[in-house]
Design an enzyme around this catalytic site. Sequence first.
Site, PDB file in Angstrom:
ATOM      1  N   LEU A 349       0.832  -1.198   0.000  1.00 29.80           N
ATOM      2  CA  LEU A 349       0.000   0.000   0.000  1.00 29.80           C
ATOM      3  C   LEU A 349       0.863   1.243   0.000  1.00 29.80           C
ATOM      4  CD1 LEU A 349      -2.709  -0.896   2.659  1.00 29.80           C
ATOM      5  CD2 LEU A 349      -3.039  -0.691   0.210  1.00 29.80           C
ATOM      6  N   GLY A 350       2.034   1.150   0.632  1.00 34.20           N
ATOM      7  CA  GLY A 350       2.890   2.317   0.672  1.00 34.20           C
ATOM      8  C   GLY A 350       4.029   2.128   1.647  1.00 34.20           C
ATOM      9  N   GLY A 353       6.912   5.917   7.541  1.00 31.09           N
ATOM     10  CA  GLY A 353       8.159   6.386   8.122  1.00 31.09           C
ATOM     11  C   GLY A 353       9.104   5.267   8.506  1.00 31.09           C
ATOM     12  N   PHE A 354       8.568   4.175   9.031  1.00 29.67           N
ATOM     13  CA  PHE A 354       9.449   3.151   9.562  1.00 29.67           C
ATOM     14  C   PHE A 354       9.379   1.832   8.827  1.00 29.67           C
ATOM     15  CE2 PHE A 354       8.918   6.182  12.860  1.00 29.67           C
ATOM     16  CZ  PHE A 354      10.190   6.308  13.359  1.00 29.67           C
ATOM     17  N   GLY A 355       8.545   1.734   7.842  1.00 28.89           N
ATOM     18  CA  GLY A 355       8.474   0.460   7.154  1.00 28.89           C
ATOM     19  C   GLY A 355       7.389   0.447   6.102  1.00 28.89           C
ATOM     20  N   ARG A 356       7.132  -0.755   5.593  1.00 29.10           N
ATOM     21  CA  ARG A 356       6.189  -0.873   4.490  1.00 29.10           C
ATOM     22  C   ARG A 356       4.833  -1.344   4.992  1.00 29.10           C
ATOM     23  NH1 ARG A 356       8.259  -1.492  -0.535  1.00 29.10           N
ATOM     24  NH2 ARG A 356       9.939  -0.029  -0.334  1.00 29.10           N
ATOM     25  N   LYS A 372       1.586  -3.554   8.791  1.00 31.29           N
ATOM     26  CA  LYS A 372       2.740  -2.658   8.758  1.00 31.29           C
ATOM     27  C   LYS A 372       3.954  -3.373   9.317  1.00 31.29           C
ATOM     28  CE  LYS A 372       4.128   1.965   9.689  1.00 31.29           C
ATOM     29  NZ  LYS A 372       3.685   3.311   9.734  1.00 31.29           N
ATOM     30  N   ASP A 468       2.486  11.976  16.126  1.00 31.63           N
ATOM     31  CA  ASP A 468       2.699  12.131  14.683  1.00 31.63           C
ATOM     32  C   ASP A 468       1.382  12.459  13.974  1.00 31.63           C
ATOM     33  OD1 ASP A 468       4.371  12.304  12.535  1.00 31.63           O
ATOM     34  OD2 ASP A 468       4.654  10.154  12.260  1.00 31.63           O
TER      35      ASP A 468
END
Length: 660
Positions: A349-350, A353-356, A372, A468
């Site tokens: 999906l995208g 900041g820290f992973g896929r 995630k 965040d």
Amino acid sequence: MLLKIFIYTLLFKLASLTAGDFTYNGFKGANLSLDGLAALTPNGLLRLTNISKHDQGHAFSSVPLQFKRSSMDTVISFSTVFVFSVVPEYPMYGGHGFAFVLSPSMRLLQTLPSYYLGLFNATNNRDPSNYIFAVEFDTLNNAEVADIDDNHVGIDINSLISNKSASAGFTSDDDGQFKNLRLWSGEPMQVWIEYDGLNMQLNVTLSSLGKPKPKIPLLSSTINLSSIIMDHMYVGFSASTGIAYSYHYILGWSFMMNGKVPELNISSLPQLPQTMTSSKDKTKAISIWLPVSLSVLVLMTVAAARMIMVRKKRFSELLEDWELDFELHRFSYKQLYKATRGFKDEYLLGVGGFGRVYKGVLKDTKVEVAIKRVCHESRQGVREFVAEIVSLGQLQHRNLVPLLGYCRREGELILVYEYMPNRSLDKFLFCEGKSTLSWSRRFWIIKGVASGLLYLHEDWDRVVIHRDVKASNVLLDGDMNGRLGDFGLARLYDHGGVPQTTHLAGTVGYLAPELFRTCRVTTSSDVFAFGVFLLEVACGRRPIDREKADNQEVLIDWVLANWRKGTIMETRDERLGEEYVAEELELVLKLGLLCSHPLPTARPRMRRVTHLLHGDIPLADPLLNQLITKDSTFVKYEGSNAYAMSFTSMSSESLLFSGR
Ligand SMILES: *[C@@H]1O[C@H](CO)[C@@H](O)[C@H](O)[C@H]1NC(C)=O
Ligand SMILES: *[C@@H]1O[C@H](CO)[C@@H](O)[C@H](O)[C@H]1NC(C)=O
Ligand SMILES: *[C@@H]1O[C@H](CO)[C@@H](O)[C@H](O)[C@H]1NC(C)=O
Ligand SMILES: *[C@@H]1O[C@H](CO)[C@@H](O)[C@H](O)[C@H]1NC(C)=O
Ligand SMILES: *[C@@H]1O[C@H](CO)[C@@H](O)[C@H](O)[C@H]1NC(C)=O
Ligand SMILES: *[C@@H]1O[C@H](CO)[C@@H](O)[C@H](O)[C@H]1NC(C)=O
Ligand SMILES: *[C@@H]1O[C@H](CO)[C@@H](O)[C@H](O)[C@H]1NC(C)=O
């Protein structure tokens, strides 16, 4: 005689200046000029970067090449072929990528790493006096430079905003289908870059190593390079790392002026470093030492054992005693692996900041989930983190993305969230062309997010600081309700407890100024980020936009300046047209400024914010007026944002850097 030698050497020198063709099948003894992280390995690989973060490496051929016969002339045709491999440190998360470069100088000084790729800095990006031509192989998606995805090839002229770009891949000669290639797969790939000076045509072609050159180029563009390429230019490579890093290797390289570049000899290219000892060799060794009659049986056993081991390794996860308390929230890795068909790229999906993040469907329940994968370096704090995550799983609010559970592997934490079909709000806000998001929908989303944040801050049994808040962390469910997501960063502390002070986390542009001094997150720093979020939604742009004129670059400063001039409404998203409620819009803009007030004590609490948004109380705050009369006792916005902007390399990703 001496004179003859002199003339010969002179002629030779001139010839090498004009011709300058070279072929390196491996770089042993190559005449290259290296800087930064770039190095030659003992077996002749050119390694542009290593695992040093926020750094860059350059490698140029030491001899400049003549690209024009005179400065008014057209550019001489040229062609080049090279083989590269990008090996990310973590298989899930690549670094920034590299570029093939033509530059008037082989010293690229004062350039920045990360998405600048070691080619430009914040001031000279887009400057026509750079005379830089590059073909980028970019492995991260950076909105600042209008990247199309996290795996693309682009033609760059004096700027990182590509003139033309395409997702990495090739058109198969066999069936005419486009096949994707993952630049950072670690597999060697071959690139051809050809420029026809007469027809001003530039082609870039990519393929896996060992495959013939595809007939149809990946990128083909008509570009007049005369004003970009100077008479003499250096050819080479540039690569960079950021928070994440990859090794960028060049295995071989051939360059030719005015002709067809000779192919590389693939069998004589140097080997990439082996990351795993090949298990094939082990089986072979065993079979040699055993009687032939037994070897078949043994080989079968070894093969079976290997299959089991591979299977075990594939699905291996970490489970420790303390986790038994959290069993209910634990997913098995196998379950998640199956849900995403082995974390296939097409389920991606995208990159956060820290992973896929992957989309998956849980096999037994058919529930759609977002998975995630978060890389972490140390095991320290994981227990604390998981405990927090699980307790966050108990959070129930219609404006929060439900967390369903987690899984843990070596160096990796996997979080499972409910899938939000309409993805994130920023996709709607910052898209090109007409916005599909009406004002009433925007206002509805704002009120929802405010109520979600209020729940975290005040209405649950512990205080949760989100850390965040931003448009890209607001996800839209099936009914287009805004829901706050990504609690990966959130840390808990009990009412009245001492806030965590170890790390500063968040996203540049949303960080409250006091954070840079104290590294101490509070509900009030969340309110600051919420203020920036309000402005984002009302103005339809990102908090920091380097493409804008100087005085518009930082959203807060720009809206504040307009308010002082009495023109605050002019900062609204012009794509809204005339369809908006002026009072609501004005309220959101002013409230955005108040929430992102430089003084933490001046920011309202979320309860008050919610009342203001619902019109329960009027917005008539004396503090607002103080903002208009630029009081020098205030911590200035300008200062704090200049500070934030010095982290230029960190882009719009969430980030985490060590504090005190
Ligand atoms: C490399 O090229 C430079 C520039 O032409 C030259 O001065 C130097 O002697 C060359 N070095 C080698 C090892 O050929
Ligand atoms: C990366 O390469 C540079 C230059 O060769 C070197 O100074 C540095 O120590 C290397 N970093 C790591 C982490 O190996
Ligand atoms: C950016 O690079 C140019 C040279 O290309 C240099 O003149 C300028 O000072 C640099 N700017 C910064 C902020 O480093
Ligand atoms: C494309 O190339 C031209 C130069 O040929 C340049 O002026 C222009 O700004 C480039 N960028 C984009 C995004 O088109
Ligand atoms: C670029 O590709 C097109 C289409 O395949 C081809 O016709 C053209 O000759 C190529 N140009 C160069 C410079 O290779
Ligand atoms: C290409 O650009 C150069 C320099 O800007 C110009 O003199 C020349 O006429 C252009 N060529 C064509 C064919 O447009
Ligand atoms: C390619 O390299 C191999 C091994 O170094 C060598 O035996 C072979 O002759 C080379 N082929 C060509 C066409 O140069």
